[in-house]
Design a protein around this motif. Sequence first.
Motif, PDB file in Angstrom:
ATOM      1  N   ASP A 184      46.388  40.298  37.724  1.00 54.68           N
ATOM      2  CA  ASP A 184      45.557  40.579  38.897  1.00 54.68           C
ATOM      3  C   ASP A 184      44.807  41.910  38.777  1.00 54.68           C
ATOM      4  N   ILE A 221      40.421  42.289  34.388  1.00 52.99           N
ATOM      5  CA  ILE A 221      39.212  41.478  34.528  1.00 52.99           C
ATOM      6  C   ILE A 221      38.518  41.401  33.178  1.00 52.99           C
ATOM      7  N   GLU A 281      37.600  33.112  26.219  1.00 50.84           N
ATOM      8  CA  GLU A 281      37.743  32.106  27.280  1.00 50.84           C
ATOM      9  C   GLU A 281      39.153  31.515  27.271  1.00 50.84           C
ATOM     10  N   ALA A 294      41.751  34.087  28.470  1.00 50.81           N
ATOM     11  CA  ALA A 294      41.680  34.291  29.921  1.00 50.81           C
ATOM     12  C   ALA A 294      42.407  33.154  30.641  1.00 50.81           C
ATOM     13  N   ARG A 295      42.185  31.934  30.172  1.00 48.88           N
ATOM     14  CA  ARG A 295      42.867  30.769  30.770  1.00 48.88           C
ATOM     15  C   ARG A 295      44.371  30.868  30.581  1.00 48.88           C
ATOM     16  N   ILE A 303      43.761  35.345  33.625  1.00 46.11           N
ATOM     17  CA  ILE A 303      42.895  36.499  33.908  1.00 46.11           C
ATOM     18  C   ILE A 303      41.524  36.012  34.378  1.00 46.11           C
ATOM     19  N   THR A 304      40.980  36.653  35.408  1.00 49.89           N
ATOM     20  CA  THR A 304      39.635  36.316  35.871  1.00 49.89           C
ATOM     21  C   THR A 304      38.627  36.671  34.786  1.00 49.89           C
ATOM     22  N   PHE A 317      34.438  36.615  33.799  1.00 50.84           N
ATOM     23  CA  PHE A 317      33.032  36.351  34.095  1.00 50.84           C
ATOM     24  C   PHE A 317      32.431  35.820  32.794  1.00 50.84           C
ATOM     25  N   ASP A 323      28.331  32.888  34.384  1.00 49.68           N
ATOM     26  CA  ASP A 323      28.791  33.346  35.697  1.00 49.68           C
ATOM     27  C   ASP A 323      27.706  34.266  36.261  1.00 49.68           C
ATOM     28  N   LYS A 362      43.032  40.441  44.346  1.00 46.44           N
ATOM     29  CA  LYS A 362      43.115  38.987  44.535  1.00 46.44           C
ATOM     30  C   LYS A 362      43.817  38.661  45.842  1.00 46.44           C
TER      31      LYS A 362
END
Lengths: 469, 206
Positions: free
Chosen positions: A55, A58, A91, A94-95, A99-100, A102, A106, B206
């Motif tokens: 969280d 990023i 990518e 992150a998945r 993790i968020t 961009f 995006d 979040k």
Amino acid sequence: MPKSMFEKIWEAHVVRDVPGESTILYIDRHLVHEATSPQAFAGLKAAGRKVRRPDATIAVLDHNVPTLQVRGRRVLELVDQASALCITTMEQHAREFGITLFDMNDERQGIVHIIGPEQGLTLPGMTIVCGDSHTSTHGAVGALAFGIGTSEIEHVLATQCLLQKKPRSMNIRIEGSLGPGITAKDIALYMIGRLGTGVGTGHVVEFSGSAVRSLSMEGRMTLCNMAIEAGARAGMVAPDETTFAYLKGRPFAPKGALFEKAVEAWKQLPSDPGAHFDTVHEISIDGLAPQVTWGTNPGMVVDVTGRVPDPADESDPQKRRAYERALEYMGLEPGQKITDIRVDTVFIGSCTNSRLEDLRLAAQMVKGRHVAPGVRALVVPGSMQVRRMAEEEGLADIFREAGFEWRASGCSMCIAMNGDRLSEGERCASTSNRNFEGRQGKGGRTHLVSPPMAAAAAIAGHFVDIRDF
Amino acid sequence: MEPFTRLKGLVAPLNRTNVNTDEITPARFLKTISRTGFAQALFANWRYLGDDQTPNPDFVLNQPRYQGATILLAGDNFGCGSSREHAPWAIREYGFRCVIAPSFADIFYNNCFNNGILPVTLPEPTVLELFKEVEATEGYTLEVDLEAQTVTTPDGRVFQFPIDAFRKQAMLQGLDNIGWTLSHLDEIRAFEERRQQEAPWVFSLK
Ligand code: SF4
């Protein structure tokens, strides 16, 4: 005891500080991009470790992404396979780790150091790290932000902390006011030219003084961005009303009562009167002329009204040799007038100078004019949000009509990883931060300037003093 | 982390100041997800004649007398510029275990420790003296002792170098830094709880 802003932020993040050990420093925000993180995630997996705080992490794609689009979208076929693999690996990581990200389509995508402040991910009083030296940019909001290596990325992913030795503190006071058309970029280059590329080594630098106070947030970001080119661990500017007004309403910034509460805390951050700094420098920028680099590090810089220096005038033999080598690489003659230097390429972009204000200043030089014959000129907005806003304001049309290429956002020709690059011997007026040998492509020759100076060079085909352009 | 204790090795001189990480490992070699395969990338723009393959005979590291060197002698502000750890990866893979310079850029300096490379800071006049000796003497070696924090010349002169005590121990033992920090997980948790009270907006992502 009066404390500096750096000390306040440092102390607020110490997890463990025992004599004879490195300090365990807590990290509030971890920004990640595809160029320096793959090996860190791989290391984490190999050791069976997790990301401690997805969280607070990023990720964004920026270094390798194409800046061209196909029917309004970016596709992997636009870059080479090596870049594509870096992108898809990010990518996947992150998945896998929640993790968020961009990604390159995006609408929040952009250069990591542009989107941090823009999205309100970067807030005063925070510790912020990223596997990228220009993380110093985020210090403009009054944060302690610095670049780290890949092993340290892995450390932060696993622990949300770093092992640190407390840096020394430096105050660079910049006094005076800027003339018309002179920008934070000129201040940064002038400062590095005066104080040297190694002046900040081992230090966190707080920029203060009347010139800094009157800079916009975007100008402060440009200044802090270049702190690393002065060797500093981090650059920072005390938060004030300019900062709070900038942050209010940003997507990830606190809202409502929480924002007000945060502002009260942020007001306690600026250095106390009489706070101690290990080193202090003061420079005056009254009457500052636009700056142009002539060599192969950002400290090799002169006024646009000046000339390429003669190495023979240098008494220090090491410096003389460095000057000779730089002139040879750059294909310049001692004594040559800066305004006589012709350019083949103009690059307006990078985390130093690709925000809305930069594009506005550049567009002022361009409006109603046309790029000189034979010059290739690129505008690469720092984020897709900057790009949209510039389009709404009509800036994109000004650039396009003048013969500039109007690109999607990314690091692009600042680092030449995505295919946007100089060829051998090509000369570029660039708003980026590094004129190192080969930085914009092997054999490419880079002159660092402000956005209006780059734009004017595109129109004239050579450097011009924008004060009488 | 790869431990480092002592090293006696051939020295190669790179007498330039402000050598940056773009020069150590040009960006085109960064487009990889691997941590190895960088020996080829080291100083590529200087080392090859244009195709990234044909050695440039004028570049100092290509001289036969410096083949097999394990200590790199460098100028002031070595490793400035980008944070890329590819730079120390390339230095290590090429065969260097120690870099001696009057000063290092901060991020590069940190990165060295994480890759089993010892960065040694000696005063500028000493480094300039060493450059002269290396260039004058074929097969010039130095002995670096981390425990004693010394560099010893072939004729027995000893130079002391500074190093942070914790880092020194970590390197001598080849400590797992991450494991060490994780051994203090209780303190990290306690910190997080406190910080969440004091600055809740930091946690509101979040
Ligand atoms: S724009 Fe250039 S300096 Fe900024 S993050 Fe990208 S590559 Fe680095």
